[in-house]
Every structure is written in structure tokens, then in C-alpha cells.
Enzyme design. Structure first.
Site, mmCIF file in Angstrom:
data_model
loop_
_atom_site.group_PDB
_atom_site.id
_atom_site.type_symbol
_atom_site.label_atom_id
_atom_site.label_comp_id
_atom_site.label_asym_id
_atom_site.label_seq_id
_atom_site.Cartn_x
_atom_site.Cartn_y
_atom_site.Cartn_z
ATOM 1 C CG ASN A 1 -16.832 13.103 -0.311
ATOM 2 O OD1 ASN A 1 -16.927 14.325 -0.437
ATOM 3 N ND2 ASN A 1 -15.726 12.508 0.103
ATOM 4 C CD GLU B 1 -12.484 10.221 5.685
ATOM 5 O OE1 GLU B 1 -12.536 11.420 5.935
ATOM 6 O OE2 GLU B 1 -11.770 9.730 4.790
ATOM 7 C CG PHE C 1 4.154 10.760 0.932
ATOM 8 C CD1 PHE C 1 5.188 11.103 1.794
ATOM 9 C CD2 PHE C 1 2.990 11.522 0.958
ATOM 10 C CE1 PHE C 1 5.071 12.169 2.670
ATOM 11 C CE2 PHE C 1 2.863 12.593 1.828
ATOM 12 C CZ PHE C 1 3.897 12.922 2.683
ATOM 13 N NE ARG D 1 -15.336 14.835 3.645
ATOM 14 C CZ ARG D 1 -14.280 15.278 2.979
ATOM 15 N NH1 ARG D 1 -14.229 15.134 1.673
ATOM 16 N NH2 ARG D 1 -13.286 15.849 3.603
ATOM 17 C CG HIS E 1 -8.395 14.750 7.779
ATOM 18 N ND1 HIS E 1 -7.098 15.212 7.856
ATOM 19 C CD2 HIS E 1 -8.687 14.681 6.461
ATOM 20 C CE1 HIS E 1 -6.622 15.405 6.635
ATOM 21 N NE2 HIS E 1 -7.568 15.093 5.771
ATOM 22 N NE ARG F 1 -3.926 20.631 1.458
ATOM 23 C CZ ARG F 1 -4.888 19.891 2.015
ATOM 24 N NH1 ARG F 1 -5.473 20.299 3.117
ATOM 25 N NH2 ARG F 1 -5.266 18.760 1.478
ATOM 26 C CG LEU G 1 0.133 10.425 8.928
ATOM 27 C CD1 LEU G 1 1.423 9.727 9.314
ATOM 28 C CD2 LEU G 1 0.155 11.895 9.358
ATOM 29 N N GLY G 2 -2.154 11.363 4.643
ATOM 30 C CA GLY G 2 -2.406 11.053 3.241
ATOM 31 C C GLY G 2 -1.930 12.211 2.397
ATOM 32 C CG ASN G 3 -2.735 14.697 -1.659
ATOM 33 O OD1 ASN G 3 -1.535 14.988 -1.719
ATOM 34 N ND2 ASN G 3 -3.650 15.278 -2.391
HETATM 35 P P1 AMP Z 1 -4.846 9.554 0.653
HETATM 36 O O1 AMP Z 1 -4.971 11.048 0.545
HETATM 37 O O2 AMP Z 1 -5.229 9.024 1.998
HETATM 38 O O3 AMP Z 1 -5.504 8.819 -0.482
HETATM 39 O O4 AMP Z 1 -3.289 9.239 0.516
HETATM 40 C C1 AMP Z 1 -2.587 9.499 -0.664
HETATM 41 C C2 AMP Z 1 -1.092 9.440 -0.377
HETATM 42 O O5 AMP Z 1 -0.761 8.144 0.133
HETATM 43 C C3 AMP Z 1 -0.260 9.663 -1.635
HETATM 44 O O6 AMP Z 1 0.757 10.618 -1.400
HETATM 45 C C4 AMP Z 1 0.351 8.306 -1.856
HETATM 46 O O7 AMP Z 1 1.611 8.412 -2.411
HETATM 47 C C5 AMP Z 1 0.445 7.744 -0.461
HETATM 48 N N1 AMP Z 1 0.650 6.302 -0.562
HETATM 49 C C6 AMP Z 1 -0.169 5.385 -1.093
HETATM 50 N N2 AMP Z 1 0.435 4.170 -1.113
HETATM 51 C C7 AMP Z 1 1.678 4.355 -0.607
HETATM 52 C C8 AMP Z 1 2.803 3.508 -0.376
HETATM 53 N N3 AMP Z 1 2.768 2.230 -0.692
HETATM 54 N N4 AMP Z 1 3.910 4.069 0.176
HETATM 55 C C9 AMP Z 1 3.955 5.382 0.476
HETATM 56 N N5 AMP Z 1 2.935 6.218 0.273
HETATM 57 C C10 AMP Z 1 1.814 5.717 -0.254
#
Ligand code: AMP
Length: 397
Positions: free
Chosen positions: A7, A384, A284, A91, A180, A241, A209-211
Site C-alpha cells: 500500500n 483490507e 475521536f 492497493r 473503502h 474533512r 468509521l475511522g479517520n
Molecule cells: P482508522 O482511520 O480506521 O485507523 O481510525 C482512526 C480513528 O479511530 C481515530 O480518530 C481514532 O481516534 C479512532 N479510535 C481508535 N481507538 C478508539 C477508541 N478507543 N475510541 C474512540 N475512537 C477510537
């Protein structure tokens, strides 16, 4: 069979060497600061070992070479020769309308990926650089491209056409693509397996639901709608964003503050979302901490996000004429029981009833709805890399 999953970003490159059949990860890691100086972090899960090296990486080719050297090293390697790598899965962010599934890479495929550069000017060039670097360092090893957009190519036109003059679609390819896709495909397949039912019979809403965040309606195993659009700026608000907004706001702010389009997009991509509303952080976890200490804007940012996810769940149930399962995945989806409860609260009318105790879980596959919930709510960690490795293995076999 060993598949190397790559990636490649503009200055970084993630890799995993795995057997897609046993799902055993032999080694994985990350090259950073490519083009600046170069740092390699190399991990061997079976030995619980982590190594860090400073290695000059003027280009991606040196980075790939450093990865191969690490994989082959007598001290911290996991294979004896490059011949033990059966194929490489890459990727690739944007496949446009040219790719509805993964493909073996040849000259024609490379040309098509290059044609998609205007659609993903930040991502596709980095992905192409990763592929050419691998071809240079590992000649003769089969390569496969796995696209973030491919899974969504099954959307019907009513879901992907923007109501702009039609020539912008025909001539300029302006339409919803969605992203995604590898994650949405993986978790929807896992959901069917967890429910013990054929995916063809199921209506599933997958919430990545992530960054970066997107929600997808998966009907019978096919993506029929998704919240990201022409670019990954669309849909839900995200770390930095804005997500969807009234295009009239651009005109208003650009006129008022004399912004050019680059300044405006910098605001929408880098200074909005969770960071923009909270003024605290794009992360988050930080927002949860700040909200717990009484920061109202941090709480508001998360409220807006949770509310928008809930609206999408309702919308996609309507779009599919029902829903059998809702899946949560990625950083927030996998790790925030409180947000999952909030995003599903009040949805009992459509058959969603959470089990607060079962929901009190992080990062592992689980059914988190109540036993009598008509709609099953599932937590499924995304993978992924595994999906890319499996697609790659299928295509080179
Ligand atoms: P990703 O892009 O899938 O790696 O997700 C990153 C996001 O997941 C970041 O905003 C983190 O703050 C959130 N995250 C990771 N662990 C936690 C947690 N224990 N509670 C809330 N958000 C989380």
C-alpha cells in the site's frame, strides 16, 4: 502461497507478507519518509518482534529493496529467497469506471491506472510509483491491482449520477465512485459468514468509521449505494474533512474572504470535520476526553458525526427496502462502544435493538445487538490486506 501486499502512499509504503489461505502474516511493516531520508519499521508477529532501521530511501525503489532485504535477512527475515513470494498485490485508490474488480497488472492496466490520475491526483501517482518500483526490484513476479473503487462499480446509475449537466458525466467522468471498497466488501462477506447465510440473500449496511469514514448499502453482496462520492471528501464529516455540504457555502466564503479554490479546498480537506468543529483534534479519542471534561464543541463534533451515521443507516435501509445487518468497522467502529450505541439509538422502530453488554467490546468479531433484535448489529474488524492477498492469489492461480 505467499503474497506481498503493498500500500504505497506519496512518502510512505505499508507492506504485509501473508499466506491468504491460512491467513498467517509472516511479516509486516512500514517505510516512512521516502524521498526525505528513510525509516523502516519491520515486525514479525510470530516472534512478537519489532525492528527499526534508518535506511536511505530516495525513491520507492529503495524502499521496496529495503523491504525485500528485511524479508530475506538472516537475522530478522522470514523467507530465504524472492522466489518464495508468489505474487504482489497492490492497493490502488482509483480505478475509475475501467475496473469493477481486481486485475493482473500488464501494460494496458498500467495505462488505465494512469488515465485515472486526474480522478485521484494525490493517490494514484503514489500507487503507480509503488508498482513500478516493485516491477524493477522483483522482475517476473506477478502483480495484481486491487482498487478502492471497484466494489462500488455495481451501483445503479440513480445512485451514482450527480444532477449536473450530463456532459460532465459523459465527457469528464464526474460521478459518484465511492471508496473503502475493499473494506466494505470484506466486512460484508464476513457478516454473511457470521450470520451463516448466503450473502446473496442479505441486505447489509456497512459502516467504515475511522479517520476517513463511509457507509455502504450492500444488497445481495453488491454495493448499491455509498456515502463517499467523486472524491473521498464526500458523505460523512471526518477527522479533518467536512463531508457533504451546500456548494453555495463555497461561493459565500470565497467571496467574503477572497479565498482561491486551493485555499477553500485546504479548509474543506484539512481544517474541517472533527478538528474544525471541536477546535481540539481530529482524533475521536481526544474528542471523547475533551467532551468528558466539558468541552461542548468537542461533544458537538461527535454528535454531528453520530447523527449523520444514523441518518445514513435509515437512508440505506430505505434504499434497499429493508436491512438484515448493520456492521461497524475501522478505528471508531471497532473501538467506540459509546458511539455505536449513540448511532443506533432510536432505531428500534426499524428492528435495531442493541445489547449494551454485548456491545461493550473492542476490536474483535462480535454480535452486539440483543438476541431478539430483528436486525443483527455486528462488530467486524476490517482486514483490507487479507482481502487484497486473497484477490491476488485468486488471480495468479
Ligand atoms: P482508522 O482511520 O480506521 O485507523 O481510525 C482512526 C480513528 O479511530 C481515530 O480518530 C481514532 O481516534 C479512532 N479510535 C481508535 N481507538 C478508539 C477508541 N478507543 N475510541 C474512540 N475512537 C477510537
Amino acid at each position: 502461497m505467499n503474497i506481498l501486499v503493498i500500500n504505497a502512499g506519496s512518502s510512505s509504503l505499508k507492506y504485509q507478507l501473508m499466506d491468504p489461505d491460512t491467513q498467517n502474516v509472516l511479516a509486516k511493516g512500514l517505510c516512512e519518509r521516502i524521498g526525505i531520508d528513510g525509516r523502516l519499521t519491520h515486525k514479525i508477529p510470530a516472534r512478537d518482534a519489532k525492528y527499526e532501521f534508518e535506511i536511505p530511501m530516495p525513491t520507492h525503489a529503495e524502499a521496496i529493496q529495503a523491504v525485500l532485504d528485511a524479508l530475506l535477512s538472516p537475522e530478522h527475515g522470514v523467507i530465504q529467497s524472492v522466489a518464495e513470494i508468489d505474487a504482489v498485490g497492490h492497493r490502488v485508490v482509483h480505478g475509475g469506471e475501467a475496473f469493477a474488480s481486481s486485475v493482473k497488472i500488464d501494460d494496458a492496466v498500467m495505462a488505465s491506472i494512469e488515465e485515472c490520475i486526474p480522478l485521484a491526483p494525490l493517490h494514484n501517482p503514489a500507487n503507480i510509483t509503488g508498482i513500478t518500483a516493485c516491477q524493477k526490484v522483483m522482475p517476473g513476479v506477478p502483480m495484481v491491482a486491487v482498487f478502492d473503487t471497484a466494489f462500488h462499480q455495481t451501483m445503479p446509475s440513480k445512485a451514482y449520477i450527480y444532477e449536473l449537466p450530463y456532459e460532465y458525466y459523459e465527457k469528464d467522468k464526474v460521478r459518484r465512485y465511492g471508496f473503502h471498497g475493499t473494506s466494505h466488501k470484506y466486512v460484508s462477506q464476513r457478516a454473511a459468514a457470521m450470520l451463516g447465510r448466503p450473502i446473496e440473500e442479505l441486505k447489509i449496511i456497512t459502516c467504515h468509521l475511522g479517520n476517513g469514514s463511509s457507509v455502504t448499502a450492500v444488497d445481495g453482496g453488491r454495493s448499491v449505494d455509498t456515502s463517499m462520492g467523486f472524491t473521498p471528501l464526500a458523505g460523512l464529516p471526518m477527522g479533518t474533512r467536512s463531508g457533504d455540504l451546500d456548494a453555495g457555502i463555497l461561493e459565500y466564503l470565497m467571496n467574503k474572504y477572497n479565498y482561491d479554490i486551493d485555499q477553500m479546498l485546504e479548509i474543506l480537506n484539512k481544517k474541517s470535520g472533527m478538528l474544525g468543529v471541536s477546535g481540539v483534534s481530529s482524533d475521536f479519542r481526544d474528542l471523547g476526553d475533551a467532551a468528558a471534561q466539558g468541552n461542548k464543541r468537542a461533544a458537538l463534533a461527535v454528535d454531528v458525526f453520530n447523527y449523520d451515521v444514523k441518518k445514513l443507516i435509515g437512508a440505506y435501509a430505505a434504499a434497499m427496502g429493508g436491512v438484515d445487518a448493520v456492521v461497524f468497522t475501522a478505528g471508531v467502529g471497532e473501538n467506540s462502544p459509546a458511539q455505536r450505541l449513540e448511532m443506533t439509538s432510536g432505531l428500534e422502530f426499524m428492528g435495531i435493538k442493541m445489547d449494551p453488554e454485548a456491545n461493550n467490546v473492542r476490536g474483535k468479531e462480535a454480535v452486539i445487538s440483543a438476541p431478539d433484535s430483528r436486525v443483527k448489529v455486528l462488530l467486524i474488524p476490517t482486514d483490507e490486506e487479507l482481502m487484497i492477498a486473497q484477490d491476488t492469489a485468486r488471480l495468479v492461480r
